[in-house]
Design an enzyme around this catalytic site. Sequence first.
Site, PDB file in Angstrom:
ATOM      1  N   HIS A 162     -47.116 -58.736 -35.279  1.00  7.39           N
ATOM      2  CA  HIS A 162     -45.680 -58.563 -35.522  1.00  7.39           C
ATOM      3  C   HIS A 162     -45.069 -59.855 -36.055  1.00  7.39           C
ATOM      4  O   HIS A 162     -44.359 -59.859 -37.063  1.00  7.39           O
ATOM      5  CB  HIS A 162     -44.999 -58.133 -34.214  1.00  7.39           C
ATOM      6  CG  HIS A 162     -43.523 -57.958 -34.362  1.00  7.39           C
ATOM      7  ND1 HIS A 162     -42.626 -58.965 -34.081  1.00  7.39           N
ATOM      8  CD2 HIS A 162     -42.785 -56.908 -34.800  1.00  7.39           C
ATOM      9  CE1 HIS A 162     -41.405 -58.541 -34.317  1.00  7.39           C
ATOM     10  NE2 HIS A 162     -41.469 -57.293 -34.756  1.00  7.39           N
ATOM     11  N   CYS A 213     -49.852 -51.446 -49.513  1.00  3.02           N
ATOM     12  CA  CYS A 213     -48.701 -52.075 -48.856  1.00  3.02           C
ATOM     13  C   CYS A 213     -49.122 -52.889 -47.646  1.00  3.02           C
ATOM     14  O   CYS A 213     -48.277 -53.418 -46.932  1.00  3.02           O
ATOM     15  CB  CYS A 213     -47.649 -51.040 -48.494  1.00  3.02           C
ATOM     16  SG  CYS A 213     -48.217 -49.839 -47.284  1.00  3.02           S
TER      17      CYS A 213
HETATM   18  C1  PEP Z   1     -50.719 -51.244 -42.774  1.00  4.09           C
HETATM   19  O1  PEP Z   1     -51.244 -50.747 -41.774  1.00  4.09           O
HETATM   20  O2  PEP Z   1     -51.361 -51.817 -43.666  1.00  4.09           O
HETATM   21  C2  PEP Z   1     -49.261 -51.218 -42.942  1.00  4.09           C
HETATM   22  C3  PEP Z   1     -48.704 -51.646 -44.047  1.00  4.09           C
HETATM   23  O3  PEP Z   1     -48.504 -50.765 -41.914  1.00  4.09           O
HETATM   24  P1  PEP Z   1     -48.190 -51.613 -40.580  1.00  4.09           P
HETATM   25  O4  PEP Z   1     -48.592 -53.023 -40.840  1.00  4.09           O
HETATM   26  O5  PEP Z   1     -46.732 -51.469 -40.348  1.00  4.09           O
HETATM   27  O6  PEP Z   1     -49.029 -50.915 -39.562  1.00  4.09           O
END
Ligand code: PEP
Length: 535
Positions: free
Chosen positions: A119, A494
């Site tokens: 986080h 992403c």
């Molecule tokens: C991922 O898992 O790559 C993602 C972009 O989502 P998060 O980091 O919010 O789990």
Amino acid sequence: MLQTRNGKRTGAAMVKIAVDLLAQGKIDEKTALKRIDANKLDELLHPVFETSAIKAATVLAKGLPASPGAATGQVVFFADEAAKYPEAVLVRVETSPEDLEGMHIAKGILTARGGMTSHAAVVARGMGKCCVSGAGAVKINYKTRVMTIDGKEFHEGDWISLNGSTGEVYDGKVGTMDPDMSGDFGKVMDWATKSTRMKVRTNADSPDDAKVARDFGAQGIGLCRTEHMFFEGERIKAMREMILATDEVERRKALDKLLPYQREDFEGILEAMAGYGVTIRLLDPPLHEFVPHEEANQKIMADEMGISVEKVKALVEDLHEFNPMLGHRGCRLGITYPEITEMQARAIIEAAVNLTKKGVDARPEIMVPLVGTVAEFKNQAAIIRSVAEKVFAEKGARCDYQVGTMIEIPRAALTADHIAAEADFFSFGTNDLTQMTLGYSRDDAGKFLPDYLNRGILKQDPFQVLDQNGVGLLVEIGVTRGRSAKPDLKMGICGEHGGEPSSVMFCDSVGMDYVSCSPYRVPIARVAAAQANLK
Ligand code: PEP
Ligand code: MG
């Protein structure tokens, strides 16, 4: 000539040399662009330490270079106390969405636990704020408000300094300098624009972040994490009412309170990115992230909601999972509580229709997280599409929208052809895909990854640099199988790798349409994307 060595140069010098050599006609534009080390552009975008001050500084510990830049400040242990000092460094075992405001205020963030996709790391990068995560030598006692590093104690108010580009933690106050973004930087960006095939989007959760990224040249939002929108003021209260609800009627009442906030947020973001696609992800994290885990905050929550502390504690206990990352999160929440998906879909579509009526070119792309089977996606997509039709009928107006999914569970990559048949786009969530492919918890890998790197078992932290042979193979399978079912399926990434140059190059090589990264990494990704195309 007996030997040559590469001259050491700063990021600013690197850019100036390339620009000057081009101006003098010694190299052409493409060569100049190839000579840019994309990662070094960070130095032009974030504060750095004063050269003389850093030479005299003592390194206390080393963690992960979670978010670049230099920061110096006084130690605070609690996010809601960050405002006590004009220059604070927030020191936590790990951070959670509750700490968001304090993270905004602090100059830098240091965590004892957590990897490159924890986080703290992800949020700090989004804010463009210096962060060192997973510094295992840092021991924190919240009760006594003491941090110990190798036997040396630091109390609240003591000064420390962080280098988020190297992961080093320094003793005391070390002077910093603001970045100096000269006009030459803009020239490099222009070269990148001319040579690129892949688009670069940004991961942004607020209109402000979206604007920063747009100024850096982002062409859309590749990931808007909606969970961060649930923490400000009254919203968290309504969210907690929703979590406390024992039946659907109560849950819907609480969700009705959240709807206007969400709609307003989405209007702001869609407007800030008018003309470009905005991928909005439905609620993803496990619900325990929305309830307080510290006793003092549990008491505040109990008072605010007019319930007993015991009830809050029972709720927290009830939401406890042994492995929340593999538990009740992502689309599993939307399947158990379809009314959450309905509310979010309504907020997005209403926002887009409102803007369309005002003549704003809003392009929402609704993204379902953590899909592993096509049936999960079909379930959520049906809810979203039916809500959209309802909103269109109510408003007497329509808007364009898409419904797609993250590919972040290995099974989704392997069955991408089935999912593609139903989806308008794919976005590879390589944070979770890395976690699940290697079986390393993104929050706990800090305990053994340094050993793995020191012993050469791993060459790079796979949460930082995409593991092309393993995770990358799944990505490639996902792209190929997805496009076998739908040749023009839009594909992007992403996960945090979307702003890491070698991973960006990999994305280009498998034929992705775009990469998406935090706003301050957009220039880096743009240069890497252009260099990939020149190769
Ligand atoms: C991922 O898992 O790559 C993602 C972009 O989502 P998060 O980091 O919010 O789990
Ligand atoms: Mg994910």
